[in-house]
Design an enzyme around this catalytic site. Structure first.
Site, PDB file in Angstrom:
ATOM      1  N   PHE A 367       0.820  -1.212   0.000  1.00 60.22           N
ATOM      2  CA  PHE A 367       0.000   0.000   0.000  1.00 60.22           C
ATOM      3  C   PHE A 367       0.858   1.267   0.000  1.00 60.22           C
ATOM      4  CE2 PHE A 367      -2.826  -3.330   1.232  1.00 60.22           C
ATOM      5  CZ  PHE A 367      -4.019  -3.010   0.618  1.00 60.22           C
ATOM      6  N   GLU A 368       1.547   1.548   1.085  1.00 59.81           N
ATOM      7  CA  GLU A 368       2.284   2.808   1.146  1.00 59.81           C
ATOM      8  C   GLU A 368       3.586   2.604   1.902  1.00 59.81           C
ATOM      9  OE1 GLU A 368       0.801   7.323   1.532  1.00 59.81           O
ATOM     10  OE2 GLU A 368       0.645   6.199   3.393  1.00 59.81           O
ATOM     11  N   GLN A 369       4.636   2.317   1.184  1.00 58.72           N
ATOM     12  CA  GLN A 369       5.951   2.240   1.810  1.00 58.72           C
ATOM     13  C   GLN A 369       6.852   3.295   1.195  1.00 58.72           C
ATOM     14  OE1 GLN A 369       8.801  -0.872   0.810  1.00 58.72           O
ATOM     15  NE2 GLN A 369       7.285  -1.872  -0.492  1.00 58.72           N
TER      16      GLN A 369
END
Length: 539
Positions: A367-369
């Site tokens: 998702f959001e790294q």
């Protein structure tokens, strides 16, 4: 003519679609979960290529948050109809299990640099779409079709339907025009017209070592299509020791002088496990049309490591050290990409002359790294950075990584104990793929709580070593043991065959599992190619 060494696009550059407009050649390749989407390289001579654009740059065109590893942008097709560029692509949301969710889109631009339009939705019936501009003005959209009832795989043939530019959608009847051959797993369709024949080029055999390119033809665009008498026209299957393996998925281009070339993906395996650490790369072969109006690969069907091209390749930049500095006014260097998100301001920014990574989810998140990286394009190299980071505890960590996906990576981090004491920690998934768990015990070293830290890694063939030094020290010191760099590859990406597609990257990352958005600041990044005796294909 000079002999040019394949591949022409080294490192992860899969599923090439080639196009000539005047004297300019363009190749579009897949980017999967890496953002921005689609790489387009340019050349005037077929030997020397420069990255000119990644056209899918905004949320309205592409949002891959949640796309699993090796999903995202598959097999773009780049064409030109005499007035503008057309790019079709798939955004794959799921590929494993009984179902595949594959959404196909079309964007256009007046010139290759853009501006590229918002996408027109085409369909979701399969993947690997392409657009054929017929000489009567009609445009035909083709893609593989999938049927989840089929076992063991859902590949059900090549489907075609007309695209109406005025309506902005597919129109008219839809028909499966080709069911493939005994090689199975038919995909990657491209249509051409020559001497009254419609030619359908496809890929078959999967993406592993049985990969191949198949050609069929018909007098009627709707078929029936007869298969090339010497199918496949390209494959490495018959020669498992050939330098270029996994050869297939390709496209055809004609030069202004009337010569024909075939670009295709390939892999260069290393170690006794035949691991392609550089991923699927783009190679080129000379081809010709026979008196029977069939296309043949010169010296084929096994692809050649060397090919005759109009000019020699200048490898100076390929072997040059790349010293990346950061400038607030210039933005991130085009060699770098990040993962999935169309909102890069949430994961990094440049302040003055430092890159600042904003700690988000753990390395490997779908998702959001916060991770920016460049392709590994050499079998041996050095990478280095200097970082300023003050973690509060073990749930905040940042550093340098050799990365493939959530299932395999190596990561030298600065982190801290629960009491705030900083330490260096090497995280490795070496012993646990394909599960993606960390390997224990983790290697660590206590460091002072203040001051910048120099971090480095060195890869020599299959051997990876990490190094560090503190501000007052000049010499790098090794931390941890020697790791097996060869697992950062397609064959170990969580799927042992036909499922991992992206190749190795090296870059910088920062995670804050406390949700406090801890910042890591980097002064520079160095990528230094190294010629090493263990590297079979480097010259």
């Amino acid at each position: 003519m000079p002999k040019v060494l394949n591949p022409i696009l080294p490192g992860f550059n899969a599923d090439p679609s080639i196009l000539r407009v005047g004297n300019d050649y363009y190749i579009a390749t897949s980017t999967f979960e890496w953002y921005p989407g689609v790489q387009i390289h340019h050349s005037r001579d077929l030997a020397n290529w420069t990255l000119v654009t990644r056209p899918l740059t905004r949320k309205t065109q592409l949002d891959m948050r949640g796309d699993p590893d090796s999903c995202g942008v598959w097999a773009p097709c780049l064409t030109h109809d005499g007035e503008q560029f057309w790019l079709v692509y798939t955004d794959v949301k799921r590929k494993d299990g009984a179902f595949k969710d594959t959404h196909n889109y079309i964007v256009t631009a007046p010139k290759i640099e853009g501006p590229w339009s918002d996408p027109v939705y085409a369909n979701s019936s399969g993947f690997d779409p392409s657009l054929f501009h017929d000489d009567d003005g009609k445009k035909w959209f083709v893609n593989m079709i999938q049927d989840h009832r089929r076992r063991p795989r859902s590949f059900a043939g090549i489907r075609m339907q007309e695209f109406g530019p005025r309506q902005g959608r597919l129109v008219g009847p839809s028909k499966t025009i080709f069911f493939g051959t005994e090689l199975d797993l038919v995909e990657a369709p491209h249509l051409y017209k020559r001497n009254g024949w419609y030619y359908l080029l496809t890929a078959e055999g999967g993406t592993g070592y049985e990969h191949a390119a198949t050609l069929a033809r018909s007098r009627d665009i709707w078929g029936p299509y007869e298969v090339h008498p010497k199918n496949p026209i390209l494959s490495s299957t018959s020669k498992p020791l050939a330098a270029l393996q996994r050869a297939g998925h390709g496209d055809i281009v004609e030069t202004p002088e009337g010569k024909t070339y075939f670009v295709h993906l390939c892999g260069r395996p290393t170690t006794q496990f035949r691991r392609c650490v550089l991923g699927r790369e783009t190679a080129i072969q000379e081809a010709y049309w026979g008196d029977d109006d069939w296309l043949y690969i010169k010296d084929g069907p096994v692809p050649s490591l060397y090919v005759d091209l109009p000019v020699a390749r200048d490898d100076t930049s390929y072997w040059s050290e790349q010293w990346y500095t950061f400038d607030e006014g210039k933005g991130l260097h085009q060699d770098f990409q990040w993962l999935r998100t169309p909102e890069p301001e949430r994961i990094f920014n440049i302040e003055g002359t430092q890159l600042q990574l904003i700690g988000r989810e753990a390395i490997g998140s779908w998702f959001e790294q916060s991770l920016i990286a460049r392709r590994q394009t050499h079998f041996s190299y050095d990478a280095e950075t200097t970082m300023d980071f003050s973690p509060e505890d073990e749930r905040q960590f940042a550093g340098i990584t050799a990365y493939y996906c959530r299932y395999n990576f190596f990561y030298l981090t600065v982190t801290a104990h629960a009491d705030g004491q900083r330490e260096l920690l090497v995280m490795s998934s070496e012993a646990s793929w394909p599960e993606g768990r960390l390997s224990f015990p983790l290697s660590s070293a206590q460091i002072p709580n203040e001051g910048k830290v120099r971090l480095a890694l060195k890869i020599r063939g299959r051997e990876l070593k990490f190094y560090y030094s503190l501000e007052e020290e000049r010499e790098l010191k090794q931390i941890g043991r020697t790791y097996d760099a060869s697992i950062v590859c397609d064959e170990c990406g969580g799927h042992q065959a036909h499922g991992s597609f992206t190749g190795a990257f090296v870059g910088l990352a920062c995670s804050d599992l406390n949700g406090l958005q801890a910042r890591a600041k980097f002064d520079y990044f160095v990528y230094r190619p190294v010629r090493h005796e263990s590297d079979r294909y480097e010259i």
